[in-house]
Structures are given as C-alpha cells and as structure tokens.
Write an enzyme that holds these catalytic residues in place. Structure first.
Site, PDB file in Angstrom:
ATOM      1  N   GLU A   3      -7.352  -6.689  -0.784  1.00  0.00           N
ATOM      2  CA  GLU A   3      -7.829  -6.522   0.593  1.00  0.00           C
ATOM      3  C   GLU A   3      -9.218  -5.902   0.563  1.00  0.00           C
ATOM      4  OE1 GLU A   3      -5.475  -4.400   3.470  1.00  0.00           O
ATOM      5  OE2 GLU A   3      -3.607  -5.374   2.863  1.00  0.00           O
TER       6      GLU A   3
ATOM      7  N   GLU B  34       0.837  -1.206   0.000  1.00  0.00           N
ATOM      8  CA  GLU B  34       0.000   0.000   0.000  1.00  0.00           C
ATOM      9  C   GLU B  34       0.868   1.251   0.000  1.00  0.00           C
ATOM     10  OE1 GLU B  34      -4.041  -1.436   2.395  1.00  0.00           O
ATOM     11  OE2 GLU B  34      -2.519  -0.243   3.440  1.00  0.00           O
TER      12      GLU B  34
END
Length: 297
Positions: free
Chosen positions: A227, A142
């Site tokens: 996710e 991320e």
C-alpha cells in the site's frame, strides 16, 4: 530464445512463479521482478468493484501487473459474518486476474491477529488456487498493536499452513505498527524461503525516517510496498506530491513492488475513482498514480 519460450509457455502469467534471491524478488528466470498496480478497497464495502471489468481496467488504464483483493474480516459484511460475499468477491478478482495474466494479492484485511480464522481462510483459498503462480498471499494486512515476536509466530504458522498445500507459494509477511516498522522484521527475520515483508506508507503522515529504515533493511530482507498513498494515513487530506515522488524514486531504484490504495468511490483523497463510481472518473490521486506508474510499465 529461452525468454521467448518461457513467455509463450506462461502467457497466462508472463512473470511466472516469484521467488527471492539475495533479498530481491525475482521471476522464474531469476531476473528482477517488480510489480506495480492498484489495490481494491475493503470488499465488504466496495464489492461492486470486485469484477473482471475493474481488473482489466487496472491492467489497461494503469498498465498494472498486480492488483490486491482486500478481504475485510471483522467489519459489517466481512469474512467472519458473511463468508459467501467474501469468497465470491475474492474468487471473481482472482479468476479475472489469472485470465488477464496479472498477479493478484489475497489480503487478509484485519488489524488484529486471528490465527484460527486465517488458517481456515488460506487453507480454502490455497487449495482452490494451488499451483497458480499469479496468486500471492498477504497473510495479515496491518498489525495495529501486535509486537514483532507475536507477528513472527503468527506468520510462521500461516506460512506452514499455506506451504503444506502449495510449497512454492509466494507469501507477504506483515510488520509492526500498520506495516511501518520494517526494521524490526529486518533485525529478526523469519527463516523461510520466498517471502517478502510488507511496508505501507502514506507520505503526508509518515516521517522520512521510515524511508531511512527501509533503506537500511534492504540488505537483510526483501520489501514489498503493498500500500502507498500520497495523502495522510487517515486516507484523506491534501496530496504531498513531493514526498510521494521521493518514495516512488526509492521503490523504482530498489526494484520494490508497490500498489496504490485504493479502488473505491468514497469522498476522500485515497479513492482512485470519484463519487460517481465510474472508472473513467479518476480523482486527483487516481490521475497522479496513473501518470506515475505508466512511466515505468
């Protein structure tokens, strides 16, 4: 008959090698391939869950066809300070996933660009698992602050590094702002084959404009939801079941693969199992996700 022969010949990975066709992920027969599963939490804190037992539990309890090994980098006991723990944890999960016949995502779990370290990591892992169609490479978890231009340059270097070892490897590319600004990648995609772009959504925090952006991006790039959580982006708070179902409906209708975060036993909403650490002790989130994906698997 062809499909039967293919399945028998590839029983260790029934889906076979993934690729991209018309911005959709497909299997070796060029049929739509959609993966659903549960991701493991940071290995450096939750290595006890990096076992064959947990991989088989994901496959049986959730009917999962994919899991994700989140190899933490900078944190205490992470890859950079304790590489033995990182590689031992990773290899245990990858080997178990191959044996179970499911896909496994090798996730370089960091928020900042570490080009040299990432090249070393993926060179080692891709060399070990060269030719294994079960293995998917997620080259950056991320990005917290990197721009798309920085992420793009990093990704091109990592794609080239992995493809020099395994030319047909399937690779997941990050997007800006913790994998939420998918539209920036769609506006300036990487010129490479068989890659998809990651989208991380925590529905209680993220606005529905992110869903609009994802829908608008579908005609330009393939999306992979590595996710998703029904809680806030902090990993805690109440579950927003209505918004979660809206996102799942979009993923299902669009054949976008997705994984829940995550297998850990911390006292917070995003934990799939309770603080007992027992796999039979599913949390509210664990039960919601199990009941959701088993409808489709």
């Amino acid at each position: 008959m062809l499909a039967l022969i293919f399945a028998l010949a590839n029983s260790i990975d029934p889906i076979g090698r993934l690729s991209v066709k018309n911005n959709k992920i497909v299997d070796e027969l060029a049929q739509p391939a959609m993966l659903r599963g549960v991701g493991l939490s940071w290995h450096n804190w939750w290595s006890d869950f990096y076992t064959a037992e947990v991989v088989n539990w994901i496959k049986s309890t959730f009917h999962g066809t994919v899991t994700r090994a989140a190899i933490g980098c900078e944190q205490e006991n992470g890859l950079f300070s304790n590489p033995d723990l990182a590689y031992n944890s990773l290899y245990a999960v990858v080997d178990a996933s191959i044996a179970a016949g499911i896909k496994v995502i090798v996730d370089f779990q960091t928020f900042q660009i570490h080009t040299s370290e990432a090249k070393d990591f993926f060179t080692k892992v891709a060399t070990k698992y060269k030719g294994r169609s079960n293995v998917i490479y997620e080259i950056f978890n991320e990005p917290e602050s990197a721009s798309w231009s920085q992420i793009k340059q990093y990704s091109i270097e990592l794609i080239n590094t992995i493809r020099a070892i395994d030319s047909s490897a399937f690779i997941l590319v990050p997007t800006p702002n913790w994998d939420q600004y998918i539209e920036q990648a769609a506006a300036d995609p990487i010129d490479a084959q068989n890659i998809a772009y990651t989208l991380h959504i925590y529905v209680a925090t993220h606005p529905m404009s992110y869903l609009d952006n994802a829908k608008a991006s579908l005609s330009k790039i393939p999306i992979f939801g590595s996710e998703i959580g029904a809680m806030s982006a902090s990993g805690d708070g109440d579950l927003d079941v209505s918004k979660f179902n809206t996102w799942i409906n979009f993923y299902e209708e669009s054949k976008i693969s997705y994984l829940a975060w995550g297998v850990q036993s911390k006292a917070e909403s995003c934990s799939i199992v309770g603080t007992s650490g027992k796999l039979t002790d599913l949390t509210e989130w664990g039960k919601l996700f199990r009941d959701t994906i088993t409808k489709y698997q």
